[in-house]
Every structure is written in structure tokens, then in C-alpha cells.
Write a protein that holds these residues in place. Structure first.
Motif, mmCIF file in Angstrom:
data_model
loop_
_atom_site.group_PDB
_atom_site.id
_atom_site.type_symbol
_atom_site.label_atom_id
_atom_site.label_comp_id
_atom_site.label_asym_id
_atom_site.label_seq_id
_atom_site.Cartn_x
_atom_site.Cartn_y
_atom_site.Cartn_z
ATOM 1 N N ILE A 199 0.840 -1.208 0.000
ATOM 2 C CA ILE A 199 0.000 0.000 0.000
ATOM 3 C C ILE A 199 0.869 1.249 0.000
ATOM 4 C CG2 ILE A 199 -1.602 1.382 1.406
ATOM 5 C CD1 ILE A 199 -2.830 -1.307 2.353
ATOM 6 N N ASN A 200 1.868 1.249 0.856
ATOM 7 C CA ASN A 200 2.704 2.445 1.000
ATOM 8 C C ASN A 200 3.607 2.691 -0.206
ATOM 9 O OD1 ASN A 200 1.516 2.837 3.463
ATOM 10 N ND2 ASN A 200 3.229 2.065 4.665
ATOM 11 N N CYS A 201 3.840 1.641 -0.996
ATOM 12 C CA CYS A 201 4.659 1.792 -2.195
ATOM 13 C C CYS A 201 3.832 2.032 -3.455
ATOM 14 C CB CYS A 201 5.526 0.545 -2.403
ATOM 15 S SG CYS A 201 6.835 0.332 -1.178
ATOM 16 N N SER A 202 2.526 1.961 -3.329
ATOM 17 C CA SER A 202 1.673 2.042 -4.515
ATOM 18 C C SER A 202 1.502 3.470 -5.000
ATOM 19 C CB SER A 202 0.301 1.423 -4.228
ATOM 20 O OG SER A 202 -0.356 2.127 -3.204
ATOM 21 N N ALA A 203 1.386 3.618 -6.309
ATOM 22 C CA ALA A 203 1.180 4.940 -6.915
ATOM 23 C C ALA A 203 -0.250 5.422 -6.690
ATOM 24 C CB ALA A 203 1.492 4.867 -8.408
ATOM 25 N N GLU A 204 -1.200 4.499 -6.819
ATOM 26 C CA GLU A 204 -2.603 4.798 -6.560
ATOM 27 C C GLU A 204 -3.079 3.879 -5.445
ATOM 28 O OE1 GLU A 204 -5.218 5.044 -9.860
ATOM 29 O OE2 GLU A 204 -3.720 5.975 -11.165
ATOM 30 N N LYS A 205 -3.117 4.399 -4.232
ATOM 31 C CA LYS A 205 -3.390 3.568 -3.064
ATOM 32 C C LYS A 205 -4.863 3.168 -2.996
ATOM 33 C CE LYS A 205 0.167 6.115 -0.558
ATOM 34 N NZ LYS A 205 1.223 5.200 -1.020
#
Length: 295
Positions: A98-104
Motif C-alpha cells: 500500500i505504501n509503495c503504490s502509486a494509486e493507493k
């Protein structure tokens, strides 16, 4: 169609949640055995291994219910490690993604249990309660919640009580002795049981999924907890059986070891934050809940 990532989908709560949400979400579940998961849940459900999940960018929501059953086996050191790792490891992985995602994902709903409060006698416990009793269930849930709340999105924590269902779970283990007329209170029966009907459990998760103002821990329990003695009397009456016998604490301790704490002690938990958010229970009382089950 919105996309949902779900762990623990083949469990009691997860399987009911799939039935409820599969018409409104494209559901992907993480499983140690994807073929078995699809066989149990239906071919329209996507099932993958955790190692196959490289991104959560495409998901609108994540619901995390995975975890080794806490009361099915004695708490050996090995079993305690399994209980902890089955919750902490997958939650850590999801939070990292989640924290690394571009669109959470818009929301991360993660499991926990009222065991986080530890044994509390007849003290009324809501989500703001902080006088915890340190024990294993507290340790498991506390770290589980700490990991989940590190996700950089809206996070809701499910502090779940005893889920009443006619398809398994804790009630299924109670039914046989009661049907044989051998059921009754455990020890003195004064310990509180904070329970929730399976329909209200699923309804509550969906409520948190849909209400963007809901953030933080929520007690998923009915608003009227009962003592074990009261529960035993009402269950026996529902089954048309007597309620004469008591189960001495030493028998449970011999059978279950340390895990007997889960049934010998309890918590009187109130779902204050859920009620204040506008949630309405379909089964607020134990009699209504038992009458609403096919037992």
C-alpha cells in the motif's frame, strides 16, 4: 466494477463476505492453495499466492482477515509463533505494498479481536479503553493492529468478538454437548461473552467499507454482551434441552492449556464507535441472534 483484495476468504467471515460482495466487486483472494480457494468460493473469484502479488495499485479496497485459528490447538511455543506469524507477516506485506503504490486503495480493513483488551471481568469496555491486561491474546492483536495502522490510507480495525453462525465457528463447538443435554456454564459462568451474529458481522464490515468517515478501531460485537451462564441458559432453551451441568475450569485447563484463558475469562465489550457512526444491528440481543440461526 470495483476491485477488492481479500485475505482469509475461505474462513467463516471471509466466505460470507465473498457471497455478499461478489456482485459489486471483482474479488481477488490471497491463498496458500488457490485451486482450493476457487473450488470453495467459485470460479468467478480470482485466487493467487501472496508471492504473486506485486502491486495493489488496481485495488479499490483491501480487507485482511487472514490468520491461524487462535483456539483450535494448545498454545505450544510453535503454535504461538504460527498464530502470530500468520497475522503479522501478511499484514506487513500488504502495508508495504500500500505504501509503495502509486494509486493507493481507498481503504484498508484489517482484522483484530477483542482479545486485545485482555481479561476485564465485568468492566464495560469500549474502543477508547486503555487499561489492558497483558496476556498472549493482547500481544497478538496489539502488534497486528500496530502493523495495520502504518498503512498510508484510511484504515479500519475489526476488533471482533465471538461470531455466531450456523455454519461453523465457536457456536458449532458448543452445540454438540448442549444437544446431548450436557451443556452448561463454564466454571462459575460469570465471565462475559461479547458476541455478534454473522449477518451483523458482514453488515458491519460493509458499513466500514462504504463510510469514508470511519477510521480506526471498531468493536464488532453486539451491543448487549452476556455472561457465559446467561448464554448457556438461552442456548439450551433455544435447543429445547436442559442446562444442568457445569464445566469445571480444571477440565478446560487440562484439555486446552493456556488457551483455556479465552473461555475462562472474558470482556464486556460495547461497539460504541460503530453505533455512534450510525450503524444499526439486526440482532442486538442474544435471543434474537439465536432465533436467527438454523440450529
Amino acid at each position: 466494477m470495483k476491485k477488492l483484495l481479500l485475505t482469509g476468504a475461505t474462513g467463516l467471515i471471509g466466505s460470507h463476505l465473498v457471497k455478499k460482495l461478489k456482485t459489486s466487486y471483482e474479488i481477488t483472494t490471497i491463498s496458500r492453495d488457490p485451486k482450493r480457494a476457487q473450488r470453495l468460493l467459485g470460479k468467478e473469484i480470482n485466487a493467487i499466492l501472496l508471492s504473486e502479488l506485486e502491486s495493489v495499485d488496481d485495488y479499490d479496497a483491501i480487507i485482511n482477515l487472514a490468520g491461524e485459528p487462535i483456539a483450535d490447538k494448545r498454545w505450544s511455543a510453535q503454535q504461538k509463533t504460527k498464530i502470530c506469524d500468520s497475522r503479522w507477516d501478511i499484514t506487513n506485506r500488504l502495508v508495504d505494498l500500500i505504501n509503495c503504490s502509486a494509486e493507493k486503495p481507498k481503504v484498508f480493513i484489517s482484522g483484530s479481536a477483542i482479545g486485545i483488551y485482555g481479561r476485564q471481568g465485568d468492566t464495560v469496555v469500549n474502543e477508547d479503553f486503555e487499561d489492558f491486561h497483558e496476556e498472549f491474546s493482547r500481544e497478538v492483536c496489539h502488534k497486528w493492529e500496530q502493523i495495520a495502522t502504518k498503512a498510508n490510507t484510511r484504515v479500519c480495525i475489526l476488533r471482533t468478538g465471538i461470531v455466531l453462525s450456523d455454519e461453523g465457528g465457536a457456536l458449532a463447538k458448543m452445540l454438540m454437548p448442549f444437544r446431548l443435554g450436557l451443556g452448561g456454564p463454564i466454571a462459575d459462568g460469570k465471565q462475559y461473552m461479547s458476541w455478534i451474529h454473522i449477518e451483523d458481522m458482514i453488515k458491519g464490515i460493509c458499513f466500514l467499507l462504504d463510510h469514508e468517515s470511519c477510521v480506526g478501531p471498531f468493536n464488532l460485537t453486539a451491543p448487549n454482551p452476556n455472561t457465559n451462564a446467561f448464554f448457556s441458559i438461552k442456548l439450551a432453551k433455544r435447543l429445547g434441552r436442559p442446562c444442568f451441568f457445569k464445566v469445571p475450569s480444571f477440565i478446560l485447563k487440562n484439555l486446552m492449556g493456556e488457551s483455556s484463558e479465552l473461555v475462562l475469562f472474558g470482556q464486556k465489550v460495547i461497539p460504541e464507535r460503530l453505533i455512534n457512526a450510525g450503524f444499526s444491528f439486526s440482532y442486538p440481543s442474544l435471543v434474537e441472534a439465536l432465533d436467527g440461526l438454523d440450529i
